[in-house]
Design a protein around this motif. Structure first.
Motif, PDB file in Angstrom:
ATOM      1  N   ARG A   1       4.946   4.311   5.638  1.00 40.66           N
ATOM      2  CA  ARG A   1       4.379   3.110   6.236  1.00 40.66           C
ATOM      3  C   ARG A   1       3.297   3.442   7.258  1.00 40.66           C
ATOM      4  NH1 ARG A   1       3.551   0.560  10.329  1.00 40.66           N
ATOM      5  NH2 ARG A   1       3.591  -1.675  10.604  1.00 40.66           N
TER       6      ARG A   1
ATOM      7  N   ALA B   1       0.119   4.177   5.434  1.00 40.68           N
ATOM      8  CA  ALA B   1      -0.370   2.922   4.855  1.00 40.68           C
ATOM      9  C   ALA B   1      -1.022   2.065   5.935  1.00 40.68           C
ATOM     10  CB  ALA B   1       0.771   2.166   4.178  1.00 40.68           C
TER      11      ALA B   1
ATOM     12  N   VAL C   1       0.846  -1.202   0.000  1.00 39.69           N
ATOM     13  CA  VAL C   1       0.000   0.000   0.000  1.00 39.69           C
ATOM     14  C   VAL C   1       0.877   1.246   0.000  1.00 39.69           C
ATOM     15  CG1 VAL C   1      -1.657   1.334   1.370  1.00 39.69           C
ATOM     16  CG2 VAL C   1      -1.987  -1.129   1.049  1.00 39.69           C
ATOM     17  N   SER C   2       1.919   1.226   0.796  1.00 32.07           N
ATOM     18  CA  SER C   2       2.840   2.363   0.874  1.00 32.07           C
ATOM     19  C   SER C   2       3.440   2.661  -0.497  1.00 32.07           C
ATOM     20  CB  SER C   2       3.947   2.046   1.882  1.00 32.07           C
ATOM     21  OG  SER C   2       4.896   3.074   1.924  1.00 32.07           O
TER      22      SER C   2
END
Length: 82
Positions: A69, A72, A61-62
């Motif tokens: 992070r 995310a 996702v990041s």
């Protein structure tokens, strides 16, 4: 840009853009939730986990969103809650 718009037109435009934004956010969280569910299922079927499913999804996702992070992780937690 908005010189010819009335106050009511501006409020209507604001409402419409807010609804559109909410729909896009809901779609993003649904996609993140599906990715999270798939990774958890995939990793549960392996004898040796490469990493914690949450951390794997957070990295993906990041990278996809070009965010850190922490952000995310926040997205994943919200997706899981929904």
């Amino acid at each position: 840009m908005f010189d010819t718009d009335s106050d009511a037109d501006l409020i209507d435009a604001l409402s419409a853009s807010s609804r559109s934004e909410s729909a896009v956010i809901a779609q993003r969280l649904a996609v993140i939730g599906e990715l999270d569910a798939r990774r958890e299922h995939d990793l549960a079927e392996t004898f040796f986990w490469r990493t914690d499913p949450f951390e794997e999804v957070a990295a993906e996702v990041s990278a996809a969103m070009n965010v850190g992070r922490g952000r995310a992780s926040w997205q994943i937690r919200h997706a899981r809650a929904l």
